[in-house]
Motif scaffolding. Structure first.
Motif, PDB file in Angstrom:
ATOM      1  N   UNK A 145     -10.350  -3.213   8.055  1.00 43.34           N
ATOM      2  CA  UNK A 145     -10.248  -1.871   7.485  1.00 43.34           C
ATOM      3  C   UNK A 145     -11.540  -1.463   6.785  1.00 43.34           C
ATOM      4  N   UNK A 170      -3.647   1.812  -1.678  1.00 41.60           N
ATOM      5  CA  UNK A 170      -4.139   2.309  -0.395  1.00 41.60           C
ATOM      6  C   UNK A 170      -5.662   2.280  -0.341  1.00 41.60           C
ATOM      7  N   UNK A 171      -6.302   2.376  -1.503  1.00 41.43           N
ATOM      8  CA  UNK A 171      -7.756   2.195  -1.538  1.00 41.43           C
ATOM      9  C   UNK A 171      -8.103   0.731  -1.376  1.00 41.43           C
ATOM     10  N   UNK A 192      -1.852   5.259  -4.467  1.00 44.14           N
ATOM     11  CA  UNK A 192      -3.253   5.544  -4.169  1.00 44.14           C
ATOM     12  C   UNK A 192      -4.161   4.354  -4.441  1.00 44.14           C
ATOM     13  N   UNK A 203       0.808  -1.231   0.000  1.00 42.87           N
ATOM     14  CA  UNK A 203       0.000   0.000   0.000  1.00 42.87           C
ATOM     15  C   UNK A 203       0.838   1.277   0.000  1.00 42.87           C
ATOM     16  N   UNK A 262      -6.434  -1.699   0.020  1.00 39.27           N
ATOM     17  CA  UNK A 262      -6.201  -2.310   1.335  1.00 39.27           C
ATOM     18  C   UNK A 262      -7.385  -2.042   2.263  1.00 39.27           C
ATOM     19  N   UNK A 263      -8.028  -0.882   2.087  1.00 38.70           N
ATOM     20  CA  UNK A 263      -9.170  -0.567   2.938  1.00 38.70           C
ATOM     21  C   UNK A 263     -10.414  -1.352   2.533  1.00 38.70           C
ATOM     22  N   UNK A 281     -13.695   4.299   6.158  1.00 38.61           N
ATOM     23  CA  UNK A 281     -13.730   4.811   4.797  1.00 38.61           C
ATOM     24  C   UNK A 281     -12.326   4.784   4.190  1.00 38.61           C
ATOM     25  N   UNK A 282     -12.249   4.870   2.858  1.00 37.70           N
ATOM     26  CA  UNK A 282     -10.938   4.877   2.203  1.00 37.70           C
ATOM     27  C   UNK A 282     -10.195   6.181   2.511  1.00 37.70           C
ATOM     28  N   UNK A 283     -10.945   7.285   2.497  1.00 37.53           N
ATOM     29  CA  UNK A 283     -10.319   8.575   2.804  1.00 37.53           C
ATOM     30  C   UNK A 283     -11.070   9.244   3.947  1.00 37.53           C
TER      31      UNK A 283
END
Ligand code: HEM
Lengths: 257, 252
Positions: free
Chosen positions: B39, B29-30, B26, B23, B32-33, B43-45
């Motif tokens: 996770x 990292x999205x 971007x 991750x 993995x959530x 939320x992702x962000x």
């Protein structure tokens, strides 16, 4: 016919390569789209920041708990004995507010009606105060913090005074004898006083719903805290008021945690 | 070393576990959530504002952590505890004096239980004073009220289990309060205790509630609660950051 694509006939029908429709602008409407009139979005990816913060909280909480547990042992008294009543006999600390209230009025009021009303208030609260323009903001309005501060101060003084009055003088001391007055009417009047005085006062400033809720919730929360502390810390043998450090018979309120 | 790591993370076994790359960009990292069940509750962000310590004080997270600690220490205590009026008290004495780290386990379980009640009340106060109960979070607030009641129930039912004088009289006094309910009071108390006074039936019932019924309900509702925070658009701080206050709009 559509050209050969290797797709199934249904797919070709729905996602045709050469659509037979044309599109044109028909009308402009005023409306809200997700990004209208909003600043640049101030967001970051949850990973790794949120994951790290949660890890720090996990380690911190565990550490504090382990250290505290090394310093203080959980209490354990003698084997339960239904024939030997402890004096005082107290509920766990989080119910001591209720037990304190029970000392002052009819059990139906203290044990059922008042706690029931508090739960009811908590459940309907989000349907009373629905203006979301100030959601996510501590105390909502500019005068919010001041109101919460003075409501807390008022409630602590008033609630403490009521507890001491009932212990030292009481309605009985004022000459009342009928159980109806002592147990029901008297306590209800004090309740009306507790909530009514601040209500009369703040009404002049035309509070918003949020501000009404701030005052109401603060009276309830501060009352609960004062009653709990009084019941847990200041009640000794016979459920009378004593200084916590000076209890008769060497009773230590902290030992019942 | 790095070729070893690579051969592990490129292997079919690894890839069958994790459906995304490391991750550090971007996309991943999205992913993995959204592909990890823990996770996925997040939320992702998130907005920077909602991460400020002085907004939430992390109290909801701390309550969740305390619940997890209580589950672990509680399970360890269960290895040594039999809910019988004949043996319960002796089991606790044995746990404290004979079992390695037994006293520490019991201490942690007890202090975490008290702390959880305190932290949940503080969390409710913070949610109230930040106005985070307002639409669209009404439902999550009500889930919270149920969580508060369950937390008190978990703590109260656990209080009886050591079967010492403290437990016995605290539960006697506590269940007497339930007896004051008009019409149903006595029945309510009888159902809770399995009798007219605190005895073996009460211990059996409180034990079942304490280790099974209430923790299961809590685990389910806490998951719902946290997932719902995400579905309601993150913490309310986010909203305040996006939507200017009414009077600020009027000024403009
Ligand atoms: C077992 C008890 C509880 C747990 C584990 C829990 C957990 C959480 C967590 C992890 C959050 C995310 C934000 C934060 O950390 O503050 C949260 C938010 C929230 N909680 Fe709880 N909670 C509990 C009890 C309650 C109670 C008693 C209430 C209210 C009556 C409540 C109402 C809410 C609301 C409305 C939010 C959204 C807050 C916002 O948008 O700012 N919760 N909770």
């Amino acid at each position: 016919m559509t050209p050969q694509t290797g797709n199934s006939p249904e797919q070709d029908q729905r996602f045709a390569r050469t659509p037979m429709k044309t599109y044109s602008l028909m009308e402009l409407v005023r409306g809200v789209s997700p990004m209208v009139e909003k600043g640049p979005d101030d967001t970051i990816f949850s990973f790794p920041m949120v994951a790290l913060l949660e890890l720090i909280l996990l380690i911190g909480t565990t550490l504090v708990l382990v250290i505290f547990s090394l310093l203080r042992d959980a209490p354990l008294e003698e084997l339960a004995n239904p024939d030997v009543v402890t004096n005082p006999a107290k509920a766990p600390w989080y119910f001591m507010g209720l037990q304190e209230l029970l000392l002052h009025m009819h059990p139906l009021l203290a044990g059922i009606i008042f706690p029931g009303l508090v739960i009811l208030f908590l459940i309907i609260l989000p349907y009373i105060d629905v203006d979301k323009s100030d959601a996510g903001r501590w105390f909502g309005t500019a005068r919010g913090p001041k109101w919460v501060f003075f409501t807390t101060l008022y409630t602590v003084v008033m609630q403490t005074a009521l507890i001491i009055f009932d212990e030292e003088v009481g309605l009985r001391g004022l000459g009342a004898a009928s159980p109806l007055i002592l147990q029901v009417i008297g306590p209800l009047l004090f309740g009306v006083l507790l909530f009514g005085l601040p209500a009369l006062f703040v009404r002049r400033y035309h509070p918003t719903r949020r501000e009404w809720m701030l005052v109401l919730f603060t009276i309830i929360l501060a009352s609960a805290v004062v009653l709990t502390i009084s019941g847990f810390l200041f009640r000794g043998p016979g459920m009378h008021l004593y200084a916590p450090w000076n209890m008769p018979g060497g009773y230590n309120p902290w030992s019942s945690l | 070393m790095s070729s070893f790591i690579q051969s592990v993370t490129q292997s079919r076994v690894w890839k069958s576990f994790f459906r995304h790359g490391w991750p550090d960009d971007e996309l991943n990292r999205s992913l993995i959530m959204t592909t990890n069940i823990f996770f996925h509750l997040h939320p992702v962000k998130v907005s920077r504002r909602s991460l400020k310590a002085t907004y939430s004080f992390g109290l909801g997270i701390i309550a969740t952590i305390l619940f997890l600690i209580l589950t672990v220490t509680g399970t360890l205590i269960m290895f040594y505890y039999v809910p019988s009026t004949e043996s319960a008290y002796q089991n606790i004495v044995h746990l404290q004096t004979r079992v390695p780290y037994g006293q520490l386990m019991r201490n942690m379980h007890r202090w975490a239980a008290h702390a959880m009640v305190l932290v949940v009340v503080l969390h409710m106060a913070r949610v109230f004073y930040t106005g985070a109960y307002k639409p669209p979070r009404e439902f999550n607030w009500i889930v919270g009220v149920v969580l508060l009641v369950l937390t008190l129930g978990a703590s109260f039912t656990g209080y009886l289990l050591p079967w010492d004088q403290l437990s016995f009289w605290a539960i006697t006094v506590g269940t007497n309060i339930a007896g004051y309910a008009p019409l149903i009071g006595d029945d309510l108390r009888f159902i809770l205790l399995g009798g007219v006074e605190v005895g073996q039936n009460a211990l059996t019932r409180f034990y079942a509630l304490h280790i099974m019924v209430i923790p299961l309900a809590l685990a389910g509702l806490v998951s719902l609660h946290i997932w719902r925070v995400r579905k309601d658009g993150g913490l309310a701080a986010q909203q305040a950051a996006e939507e200017p206050l009414r009077f600020e709009q009027e000024d403009a």
